[in-house]
Design a protein around this motif. Structure first.
Motif, short mmCIF file in Angstrom:
data_model
loop_
_atom_site.label_atom_id
_atom_site.label_comp_id
_atom_site.label_asym_id
_atom_site.label_seq_id
_atom_site.Cartn_x
_atom_site.Cartn_y
_atom_site.Cartn_z
N LEU A 295 37.85 42.71 32.41
CA LEU A 295 39.11 43.13 31.78
C LEU A 295 39.97 44.09 32.46
O LEU A 295 40.66 44.25 32.74
N THR B 197 41.15 41.86 35.57
CA THR B 197 41.34 40.42 35.04
C THR B 197 43.02 40.55 34.49
O THR B 197 43.89 39.96 34.18
N TYR B 198 42.65 41.34 33.35
CA TYR B 198 43.68 41.81 31.88
C TYR B 198 44.63 43.22 32.61
O TYR B 198 44.32 43.64 32.95
N ALA C 298 43.77 36.78 29.96
CA ALA C 298 43.04 37.43 31.73
C ALA C 298 42.33 36.79 32.47
O ALA C 298 42.90 35.24 32.47
#
Length: 228
Positions: free
Chosen positions: A28, A31-32, A221
């Protein structure tokens, strides 16, 4: 996004483990793009020396206390979590549940049909606390007992069929449910340290199964890439 990890011994982890929760936290962070918080009433790991969830000896020193929250327990299943989830969702204001349960139920407490009823109770209690809660549900992952006990293996497969039907029956646009795929390439010898509980490879595979379900189902994500 306020995420709660819900699970059994594979999710709480044991003293010294990194846990798949740690792998998801790394994912997370990488990528989030939006704000998120990991919530839950517990922080502990299971301690084999005392047979109790009293350890804080995580294997990763960079895993911050605030990200260690969960609702998971060694020897706990849908039967145990259904009565707890409402209060946990309410207290943590959780809106996203990542759930891996069922093996302990089928092994010691309930048959496939009874376990599926407890899934329905769990979802109802979570929605009573937050009508817009969403969840990713993991099928039961085959373990060493299933390899050596055909009736138990059949019960696991039956439950997984019922879990898929339950997700299809109960999912709504306002409170969506996703059925994760069982971890790709899962190998009892290569991905566990005892035939059930994940080693480092298994932790990555579990995190990937949840991460890819969220990415594909909700565009949350990115696809899972193991952190270095």
């Amino acid at each position: 996004m306020r995420i709660m990890f819900v699970g059994d011994s594979m999710t709480i982890g044991s003293a010294g483990d990194l846990t798949w929760r740690y792998r998801m936290w790394q994912h997370l962070n990488a990528t989030y793009g939006g704000p998120y918080k990991i919530v839950g009433p517990r922080r502990e790991l299971y301690d084999p020396s005392t047979d109790a969830p009293v350890s804080y000896a995580y294997g990763a020193p960079d895993f911050p206390e605030r990200a260690r929250a969960h609702l998971a327990g060694w020897g706990e299943g849908w039967l145990h979590m259904a009565p707890l989830i409402g209060d946990a969702v309410r207290a943590g204001r959780a809106d996203t549940l990542l759930v891996s349960l069922g093996l302990i139920d089928l092994g010691f407490y309930t048959n496939a049909e009874q376990t599926a009823e407890n899934v329905r109770r769990f979802v109802a209690e979570a929605r009573a606390a937050n009508p817009r809660v969403r969840a990713v549900l993991m099928p039961v992952i085959r373990n060493v007992r299933a390899d050596n006990d055909p009736p138990f293996a059949a019960e696991c497969e039956r439950f997984n069929e019922l879990l898929g039907k339950t997700v299809a029956d109960l999912g709504t646009p306002g409170s969506p449910l996703l059925l994760a795929s069982r971890p790709d390439g899962w190998d009892i010898d290569g991905d566990t340290y005892d035939g059930t509980h994940p080693n480092a490879s298994g932790e990555h595979r579990l995190a990937a199964a949840f991460a890819d379900a969220m990415h594909q189902g909700w565009d949350v994500a990115g696809s899972y890439v193991p952190a270095a």
